[in-house]
Design a protein around this motif. Structure first.
Motif, PDB file in Angstrom:
ATOM      1  N   SER A  36       0.844  -1.014   0.014  1.00  0.00           N
ATOM      2  CA  SER A  36      -0.027  -0.159  -0.057  1.00  0.00           C
ATOM      3  C   SER A  36       0.701   1.079  -0.083  1.00  0.00           C
ATOM      4  O   SER A  36       0.290   1.998   0.282  1.00  0.00           O
ATOM      5  N   GLU A  37       2.360   1.411   0.371  1.00  0.00           N
ATOM      6  CA  GLU A  37       2.638   2.355   0.244  1.00  0.00           C
ATOM      7  C   GLU A  37       4.085   1.900  -1.067  1.00  0.00           C
ATOM      8  O   GLU A  37       4.865   1.357  -0.573  1.00  0.00           O
ATOM      9  N   ILE A  38       4.546   2.997  -1.296  1.00  0.00           N
ATOM     10  CA  ILE A  38       5.393   3.003  -2.497  1.00  0.00           C
ATOM     11  C   ILE A  38       6.421   3.495  -2.514  1.00  0.00           C
ATOM     12  O   ILE A  38       5.802   4.788  -1.785  1.00  0.00           O
ATOM     13  N   LYS A  39       7.393   3.511  -2.170  1.00  0.00           N
ATOM     14  CA  LYS A  39       8.911   4.676  -1.802  1.00  0.00           C
ATOM     15  C   LYS A  39       8.695   5.358  -3.517  1.00  0.00           C
ATOM     16  O   LYS A  39       9.085   5.114  -4.853  1.00  0.00           O
ATOM     17  N   SER A  40       9.052   6.443  -3.586  1.00  0.00           N
ATOM     18  CA  SER A  40       9.504   8.066  -4.680  1.00  0.00           C
ATOM     19  C   SER A  40      10.328   7.502  -5.102  1.00  0.00           C
ATOM     20  O   SER A  40      11.449   6.847  -5.048  1.00  0.00           O
ATOM     21  N   SER A  41      10.153   7.143  -6.401  1.00  0.00           N
ATOM     22  CA  SER A  41      10.591   7.076  -7.373  1.00  0.00           C
ATOM     23  C   SER A  41      10.635   7.029  -9.604  1.00  0.00           C
ATOM     24  O   SER A  41       9.577   7.054  -9.394  1.00  0.00           O
ATOM     25  N   ASN A  42      11.255   7.199  -9.987  1.00  0.00           N
ATOM     26  CA  ASN A  42      11.425   7.434 -11.224  1.00  0.00           C
ATOM     27  C   ASN A  42      11.325   6.109 -11.985  1.00  0.00           C
ATOM     28  O   ASN A  42      10.561   6.613 -13.136  1.00  0.00           O
ATOM     29  N   ALA A  44       9.535   3.377  -9.680  1.00  0.00           N
ATOM     30  CA  ALA A  44       8.554   2.768  -9.028  1.00  0.00           C
ATOM     31  C   ALA A  44       7.839   2.242  -9.454  1.00  0.00           C
ATOM     32  O   ALA A  44       7.521   2.060 -10.699  1.00  0.00           O
ATOM     33  N   THR A  45       7.692   0.525  -8.955  1.00  0.00           N
ATOM     34  CA  THR A  45       6.997  -0.858  -8.754  1.00  0.00           C
ATOM     35  C   THR A  45       5.666  -0.676  -8.482  1.00  0.00           C
ATOM     36  O   THR A  45       5.275  -0.668  -6.720  1.00  0.00           O
ATOM     37  N   VAL A  46       4.250  -0.685  -9.295  1.00  0.00           N
ATOM     38  CA  VAL A  46       3.319  -0.757  -8.506  1.00  0.00           C
ATOM     39  C   VAL A  46       3.366  -2.749  -8.604  1.00  0.00           C
ATOM     40  O   VAL A  46       2.655  -2.765 -10.269  1.00  0.00           O
ATOM     41  N   ALA A  47       1.914  -3.109  -8.143  1.00  0.00           N
ATOM     42  CA  ALA A  47       2.148  -4.404  -8.031  1.00  0.00           C
ATOM     43  C   ALA A  47       0.370  -4.799  -7.190  1.00  0.00           C
ATOM     44  O   ALA A  47       0.001  -3.669  -6.489  1.00  0.00           O
ATOM     45  N   VAL A  48      -0.536  -5.542  -7.656  1.00  0.00           N
ATOM     46  CA  VAL A  48      -1.359  -5.643  -7.672  1.00  0.00           C
ATOM     47  C   VAL A  48      -1.411  -7.531  -7.507  1.00  0.00           C
ATOM     48  O   VAL A  48      -1.149  -8.402  -8.786  1.00  0.00           O
ATOM     49  N   ARG A  49      -2.585  -7.911  -7.214  1.00  0.00           N
ATOM     50  CA  ARG A  49      -2.742  -8.999  -6.919  1.00  0.00           C
ATOM     51  C   ARG A  49      -4.471  -9.436  -7.439  1.00  0.00           C
ATOM     52  O   ARG A  49      -5.275  -8.839  -6.780  1.00  0.00           O
ATOM     53  N   TRP A 106      -2.005   7.878  -4.827  1.00  0.00           N
ATOM     54  CA  TRP A 106      -2.142   7.531  -6.324  1.00  0.00           C
ATOM     55  C   TRP A 106      -2.935   6.781  -6.270  1.00  0.00           C
ATOM     56  O   TRP A 106      -4.079   5.949  -5.731  1.00  0.00           O
ATOM     57  N   LEU A 107      -4.509   6.907  -7.529  1.00  0.00           N
ATOM     58  CA  LEU A 107      -5.253   5.917  -8.130  1.00  0.00           C
ATOM     59  C   LEU A 107      -4.819   4.886  -9.068  1.00  0.00           C
ATOM     60  O   LEU A 107      -4.318   5.854 -10.331  1.00  0.00           O
ATOM     61  N   LEU A 108      -4.757   3.359  -9.222  1.00  0.00           N
ATOM     62  CA  LEU A 108      -4.675   2.728  -9.806  1.00  0.00           C
ATOM     63  C   LEU A 108      -5.565   2.138 -10.311  1.00  0.00           C
ATOM     64  O   LEU A 108      -7.278   1.838  -9.850  1.00  0.00           O
ATOM     65  N   THR A 109      -6.578   2.758 -11.529  1.00  0.00           N
ATOM     66  CA  THR A 109      -7.922   1.525 -12.208  1.00  0.00           C
ATOM     67  C   THR A 109      -6.957   1.042 -13.407  1.00  0.00           C
ATOM     68  O   THR A 109      -6.564   0.995 -14.032  1.00  0.00           O
ATOM     69  N   ILE A 110      -7.366  -0.177 -12.713  1.00  0.00           N
ATOM     70  CA  ILE A 110      -7.049  -1.142 -14.109  1.00  0.00           C
ATOM     71  C   ILE A 110      -8.659  -2.482 -14.304  1.00  0.00           C
ATOM     72  O   ILE A 110      -9.040  -2.138 -13.127  1.00  0.00           O
ATOM     73  N   SER A 111      -8.013  -2.250 -15.437  1.00  0.00           N
ATOM     74  CA  SER A 111      -9.895  -3.338 -16.014  1.00  0.00           C
ATOM     75  C   SER A 111      -8.429  -4.896 -16.536  1.00  0.00           C
ATOM     76  O   SER A 111      -7.845  -4.653 -17.160  1.00  0.00           O
ATOM     77  N   ASP A 119     -17.443 -10.119 -19.225  1.00  0.00           N
ATOM     78  CA  ASP A 119     -17.818  -8.922 -18.351  1.00  0.00           C
ATOM     79  C   ASP A 119     -15.954  -9.005 -17.883  1.00  0.00           C
ATOM     80  O   ASP A 119     -15.510  -9.360 -17.497  1.00  0.00           O
ATOM     81  N   PRO A 120     -15.489  -7.918 -18.161  1.00  0.00           N
ATOM     82  CA  PRO A 120     -14.536  -7.149 -17.448  1.00  0.00           C
ATOM     83  C   PRO A 120     -14.249  -7.099 -16.550  1.00  0.00           C
ATOM     84  O   PRO A 120     -15.134  -6.481 -15.650  1.00  0.00           O
ATOM     85  N   LEU A 121     -13.332  -7.474 -15.307  1.00  0.00           N
ATOM     86  CA  LEU A 121     -13.144  -7.016 -13.843  1.00  0.00           C
ATOM     87  C   LEU A 121     -13.083  -5.358 -14.374  1.00  0.00           C
ATOM     88  O   LEU A 121     -11.284  -5.339 -14.587  1.00  0.00           O
ATOM     89  N   ILE A 122     -13.330  -4.410 -13.141  1.00  0.00           N
ATOM     90  CA  ILE A 122     -12.729  -3.148 -13.195  1.00  0.00           C
ATOM     91  C   ILE A 122     -12.182  -2.858 -11.836  1.00  0.00           C
ATOM     92  O   ILE A 122     -13.142  -3.559 -10.372  1.00  0.00           O
ATOM     93  N   GLY A 123     -10.756  -2.550 -11.478  1.00  0.00           N
ATOM     94  CA  GLY A 123     -10.306  -2.796 -10.236  1.00  0.00           C
ATOM     95  C   GLY A 123      -9.825  -1.056  -9.811  1.00  0.00           C
ATOM     96  O   GLY A 123      -9.072  -1.082 -10.662  1.00  0.00           O
ATOM     97  N   LYS A 124      -9.852  -0.289  -8.484  1.00  0.00           N
ATOM     98  CA  LYS A 124      -9.511   0.674  -8.101  1.00  0.00           C
ATOM     99  C   LYS A 124      -8.857   0.540  -6.953  1.00  0.00           C
ATOM    100  O   LYS A 124      -9.528   0.366  -5.806  1.00  0.00           O
ATOM    101  N   LEU A 125      -7.680   0.985  -6.551  1.00  0.00           N
ATOM    102  CA  LEU A 125      -6.433   0.844  -5.872  1.00  0.00           C
ATOM    103  C   LEU A 125      -6.242   2.048  -5.121  1.00  0.00           C
ATOM    104  O   LEU A 125      -5.909   2.523  -6.189  1.00  0.00           O
TER     105      LEU A 125
END
Length: 131
Positions: A36-42, A44-49, A106-111, A119-125
């Protein structure tokens, strides 16, 4: 008449014995943040399961069809950034790289499209970028 009732009852019993995945839908899946926390970087890696809720099992072969990463939680939805896929670090985890240099939420919207689901799955994290 008795035959028709018997056939109808048999159909109901057969439908009840089908695996639950036969009636699965978009609500049977959920995206979860790996961190849920990501270190600031040019870079950065965002990962979801992606998890199938009824079984708790990771979904490994979903096709990610759309992503958006912006600062909507902090009132800056126009502050979007580029996001690019990375190889999966483990089964059911979908990773992305993004230039997250601004501290805040930051909000990640993923489909995603899961095989067999109409139907596609939609997530907002929401993620918090820290120094």
């Amino acid at each position: 008449m008795i035959l028709r009732s018997t056939l109808a009852a048999a159909a109901v019993v057969a439908a009840m014995n089908l695996p639950s995945t036969a009636f699965a839908g978009a609500d049977d899946y959920v995206f979860e943040s790996v961190k849920s926390e990501i270190k600031s970087s040019n870079v950065a890696t965002v990962a979801v399961r992606l998890v199938h809720k009824p079984t708790g099992m990771p979904v490994m072969d979903a096709a990610i069809v759309q992503t958006r990463l912006d600062m909507a939680p902090d009132g800056m939805a126009d502050m979007a950034t580029a996001i690019a896929p990375l190889p999966s670090p483990e089964p059911g985890v979908y990773a992305f790289k993004a230039p997250l240099t601004m501290v805040g939420r930051w909000l990640l919207t993923i489909s995603a499209k899961v095989q067999g689901e109409p139907d596609p799955l939609i997530g907002k994290l929401t993620f918090k970028v820290i120094r």
